[in-house]
Scaffold this motif. Structure first.
Motif, PDB file in Angstrom:
ATOM      1  N   ALA A   1       0.834  -1.208   0.000  1.00  0.00           N
ATOM      2  CA  ALA A   1       0.000   0.000   0.000  1.00  0.00           C
ATOM      3  C   ALA A   1       0.865   1.253   0.000  1.00  0.00           C
ATOM      4  CB  ALA A   1      -0.927  -0.020   1.211  1.00  0.00           C
ATOM      5  N   LEU A   2       1.951   1.230   0.752  1.00  0.00           N
ATOM      6  CA  LEU A   2       2.846   2.387   0.781  1.00  0.00           C
ATOM      7  C   LEU A   2       3.512   2.593  -0.577  1.00  0.00           C
ATOM      8  CD1 LEU A   2       4.251   4.649   2.363  1.00  0.00           C
ATOM      9  CD2 LEU A   2       6.042   2.989   2.955  1.00  0.00           C
ATOM     10  N   LEU A   3       4.004   1.520  -1.188  1.00  0.00           N
ATOM     11  CA  LEU A   3       4.631   1.644  -2.502  1.00  0.00           C
ATOM     12  C   LEU A   3       3.641   2.167  -3.530  1.00  0.00           C
ATOM     13  CD1 LEU A   3       6.801  -1.617  -2.609  1.00  0.00           C
ATOM     14  CD2 LEU A   3       7.599   0.732  -2.285  1.00  0.00           C
ATOM     15  N   ASP A   4       2.405   1.695  -3.481  1.00  0.00           N
ATOM     16  CA  ASP A   4       1.366   2.200  -4.381  1.00  0.00           C
ATOM     17  C   ASP A   4       1.130   3.690  -4.148  1.00  0.00           C
ATOM     18  OD1 ASP A   4       0.713   0.042  -5.989  1.00  0.00           O
ATOM     19  OD2 ASP A   4      -0.770  -0.759  -4.586  1.00  0.00           O
ATOM     20  N   HIS A   5       0.999   4.053  -2.879  1.00  0.00           N
ATOM     21  CA  HIS A   5       0.723   5.442  -2.512  1.00  0.00           C
ATOM     22  C   HIS A   5       1.813   6.378  -3.019  1.00  0.00           C
ATOM     23  CE1 HIS A   5      -0.414   8.907  -0.082  1.00  0.00           C
ATOM     24  NE2 HIS A   5       0.795   8.917   0.456  1.00  0.00           N
ATOM     25  N   LEU A   6       3.057   5.924  -2.932  1.00  0.00           N
ATOM     26  CA  LEU A   6       4.190   6.770  -3.312  1.00  0.00           C
ATOM     27  C   LEU A   6       4.561   6.622  -4.787  1.00  0.00           C
ATOM     28  CD1 LEU A   6       6.512   6.214  -0.201  1.00  0.00           C
ATOM     29  CD2 LEU A   6       5.041   8.191  -0.687  1.00  0.00           C
ATOM     30  N   GLY A   7       3.886   5.722  -5.506  1.00  0.00           N
ATOM     31  CA  GLY A   7       4.259   5.464  -6.886  1.00  0.00           C
ATOM     32  C   GLY A   7       5.689   4.961  -6.993  1.00  0.00           C
ATOM     33  N   ALA A   8       6.069   4.092  -6.060  1.00  0.00           N
ATOM     34  CA  ALA A   8       7.470   3.690  -5.915  1.00  0.00           C
ATOM     35  C   ALA A   8       7.740   2.253  -6.321  1.00  0.00           C
ATOM     36  CB  ALA A   8       7.915   3.908  -4.466  1.00  0.00           C
ATOM     37  N   ALA A   9       6.804   1.611  -6.977  1.00  0.00           N
ATOM     38  CA  ALA A   9       7.020   0.229  -7.408  1.00  0.00           C
ATOM     39  C   ALA A   9       7.395   0.204  -8.892  1.00  0.00           C
ATOM     40  CB  ALA A   9       5.765  -0.596  -7.167  1.00  0.00           C
ATOM     41  N   PRO A  10       8.309  -0.714  -9.278  1.00  0.00           N
ATOM     42  CA  PRO A  10       8.975  -1.691  -8.431  1.00  0.00           C
ATOM     43  C   PRO A  10      10.120  -1.043  -7.639  1.00  0.00           C
ATOM     44  CG  PRO A  10       9.772  -1.910 -10.671  1.00  0.00           C
ATOM     45  CD  PRO A  10       8.675  -0.880 -10.711  1.00  0.00           C
ATOM     46  N   ALA A  11      10.349  -1.549  -6.457  1.00  0.00           N
ATOM     47  CA  ALA A  11      11.360  -0.989  -5.568  1.00  0.00           C
ATOM     48  C   ALA A  11      12.413  -2.035  -5.239  1.00  0.00           C
ATOM     49  CB  ALA A  11      10.713  -0.490  -4.277  1.00  0.00           C
ATOM     50  N   HIS A  12      13.595  -1.541  -4.910  1.00  0.00           N
ATOM     51  CA  HIS A  12      14.619  -2.388  -4.317  1.00  0.00           C
ATOM     52  C   HIS A  12      14.258  -2.537  -2.836  1.00  0.00           C
ATOM     53  CE1 HIS A  12      17.295  -1.861  -7.825  1.00  0.00           C
ATOM     54  NE2 HIS A  12      16.922  -0.584  -7.811  1.00  0.00           N
ATOM     55  N   LEU A  13      14.022  -3.748  -2.383  1.00  0.00           N
ATOM     56  CA  LEU A  13      13.660  -3.978  -0.985  1.00  0.00           C
ATOM     57  C   LEU A  13      14.880  -4.428  -0.195  1.00  0.00           C
ATOM     58  CD1 LEU A  13      10.247  -5.899  -1.206  1.00  0.00           C
ATOM     59  CD2 LEU A  13      10.689  -3.429  -1.301  1.00  0.00           C
ATOM     60  N   VAL A  14      15.083  -3.813   0.949  1.00  0.00           N
ATOM     61  CA  VAL A  14      16.168  -4.180   1.856  1.00  0.00           C
ATOM     62  C   VAL A  14      15.550  -4.483   3.209  1.00  0.00           C
ATOM     63  CG1 VAL A  14      18.357  -3.474   2.906  1.00  0.00           C
ATOM     64  CG2 VAL A  14      17.728  -2.610   0.626  1.00  0.00           C
ATOM     65  N   GLY A  15      15.684  -5.724   3.683  1.00  0.00           N
ATOM     66  CA  GLY A  15      15.035  -6.104   4.929  1.00  0.00           C
ATOM     67  C   GLY A  15      15.984  -6.791   5.890  1.00  0.00           C
ATOM     68  N   LEU A  16      15.951  -6.350   7.130  1.00  0.00           N
ATOM     69  CA  LEU A  16      16.713  -6.983   8.206  1.00  0.00           C
ATOM     70  C   LEU A  16      15.779  -7.844   9.038  1.00  0.00           C
ATOM     71  CD1 LEU A  16      19.155  -7.303  10.202  1.00  0.00           C
ATOM     72  CD2 LEU A  16      18.277  -5.268  11.367  1.00  0.00           C
ATOM     73  N   SER A  17      16.142  -9.098   9.266  1.00  0.00           N
ATOM     74  CA  SER A  17      15.416  -9.976  10.178  1.00  0.00           C
ATOM     75  C   SER A  17      13.926 -10.007   9.823  1.00  0.00           C
ATOM     76  CB  SER A  17      15.661  -9.518  11.617  1.00  0.00           C
ATOM     77  OG  SER A  17      15.269 -10.488  12.542  1.00  0.00           O
ATOM     78  N   MET A  18      13.035  -9.514  10.687  1.00  0.00           N
ATOM     79  CA  MET A  18      11.614  -9.496  10.367  1.00  0.00           C
ATOM     80  C   MET A  18      11.351  -8.745   9.071  1.00  0.00           C
ATOM     81  SD  MET A  18       8.367  -8.115  12.659  1.00  0.00           S
ATOM     82  CE  MET A  18       8.657  -6.362  12.348  1.00  0.00           C
ATOM     83  N   GLY A  19      12.128  -7.691   8.809  1.00  0.00           N
ATOM     84  CA  GLY A  19      11.973  -6.946   7.566  1.00  0.00           C
ATOM     85  C   GLY A  19      12.294  -7.782   6.346  1.00  0.00           C
ATOM     86  N   GLY A  20      13.256  -8.703   6.478  1.00  0.00           N
ATOM     87  CA  GLY A  20      13.551  -9.618   5.385  1.00  0.00           C
ATOM     88  C   GLY A  20      12.400 -10.561   5.122  1.00  0.00           C
ATOM     89  N   MET A  21      11.722 -10.977   6.178  1.00  0.00           N
ATOM     90  CA  MET A  21      10.553 -11.837   6.025  1.00  0.00           C
ATOM     91  C   MET A  21       9.443 -11.110   5.282  1.00  0.00           C
ATOM     92  SD  MET A  21      10.507 -13.469   9.857  1.00  0.00           S
ATOM     93  CE  MET A  21      12.072 -13.784  10.689  1.00  0.00           C
ATOM     94  N   ILE A  22       9.243  -9.844   5.633  1.00  0.00           N
ATOM     95  CA  ILE A  22       8.231  -9.046   4.952  1.00  0.00           C
ATOM     96  C   ILE A  22       8.586  -8.898   3.472  1.00  0.00           C
ATOM     97  CG2 ILE A  22       7.127  -6.774   4.847  1.00  0.00           C
ATOM     98  CD1 ILE A  22       7.742  -6.552   7.896  1.00  0.00           C
ATOM     99  N   ALA A  23       9.875  -8.685   3.191  1.00  0.00           N
ATOM    100  CA  ALA A  23      10.316  -8.566   1.806  1.00  0.00           C
ATOM    101  C   ALA A  23      10.054  -9.856   1.031  1.00  0.00           C
ATOM    102  CB  ALA A  23      11.806  -8.206   1.766  1.00  0.00           C
TER     103      ALA A  23
END
Length: 269
Positions: free
Chosen positions: A80-102
């Motif tokens: 939803a955030l990427l859509d809102h910002l018109g930022a897709a496709p994005a490079h995703l960088v995730g640490l720990s739980m953030g990696g799971m979300i990615a």
């Protein structure tokens, strides 16, 4: 203070720089604050976006502040955030739980992902041995009895064990103590037992797996699931622990800059 209301949540985010979007996703009990060294390193070349996950930092669930949450829900918020910002496709960088979300976003909405950088994380958090099961249960117990503050005291010395890292231990304990107890526990429950391991073979986005040699999960385990992916490489960081972006940005940032530079739009892999 930029926020987005989506999916019955108020999501706090930060944005700086111009260029291809890079979205930073933090770990359990963390927030955008812990990405400061990476934001500084990337903002001159990229549009850097950092999100406080629902229930963490300055983001909150408007209907169920104490959860339950799920990794799929966190990924939907990210989309939803990427859509809102018109930022897709994005490079995703995730640490720990953030990696799971990615990972979850990459299997649910692959067109939103240009690349993945997975730092000390993986596509599943399911105990494989009796020792891992005991560790899960211990963390659950500490969270419920002593809350995020107690968890911060327990983890600080494991994440930053060197004598000269006392300031990092202090900051970590202070930031952990600011977590809402119910939301922290709900986030912890969201990741325990979660898995998309059976789906990662379909991920086509170039993937950098960054593995600290002294992380909780052995490098060999990360290498084993990286081999299941179509386009993943593993980089091992020596003399480093789980919270790599904070502990050793001087080791992580060059890997990140090099990988992102190789996978800009129009640049060959």
């Amino acid at each position: 203070m930029p926020t987005l209301r989506a999916n019955d949540a108020e999501l706090y985010y930060e944005e700086t720089g111009t260029g291809e979007p890079v979205l930073l996703l933090h770990g359990l009990g963390s927030s955008t604050l812990d990405w400061a060294p990476q934001i500084e390193a990337l903002r001159g070349s990229y549009r850097v976006i950092a999100l406080d996950v629902r229930g963490s930092g300055r983001s909150r669930d408007l209907l169920k502040p104490g959860g339950p949450f799920s990794v799929a829900q966190f990924a939907a918020d990210t989309a939803a955030l990427l859509d809102h910002l018109g930022a897709a496709p994005a490079h995703l960088v995730g640490l720990s739980m953030g990696g799971m979300i990615a990972f979850q976003l990459a299997v649910d909405s692959p067109k939103m992902v240009r690349t993945l950088t997975i730092v000390n994380s993986g596509p599943a958090l399911v105990p494989r041995t009796p020792d891992e099961l005991r560790a899960f249960r211990l963390r659950r117990l500490i969270s419920r009895v002593f809350g995020p503050k107690g968890m911060g005291r327990m983890l600080a010395k494991r994440l930053f064990p060197k004598p000269e890292q006392e300031e990092k231990r202090k900051v970590f304990r202070e930031r952990m103590a600011k977590n809402d107890r119910r939301a922290y526990i709900a986030s912890q429950e969201a990741i325990f037992g979660w898995s998309v391991l059976d789906r990662i073979g379909a991920i086509e986005a170039p993937t950098l797996v960054v593995a600290s040699d002294q992380d909780y999960v052995p490098v060999a385990v990360k290498e084993s699931w990286a081999r299941l992916m179509k386009n993943a490489q593993v980089k091992v960081v020596a003399d480093a622990h789980h919270a790599l972006p904070i502990e050793a940005p001087e080791k992580l940032n060059p890997l990140l800059v090099e990988f992102l530079g190789r996978h800009r739009a129009g640049v060959g892999a």
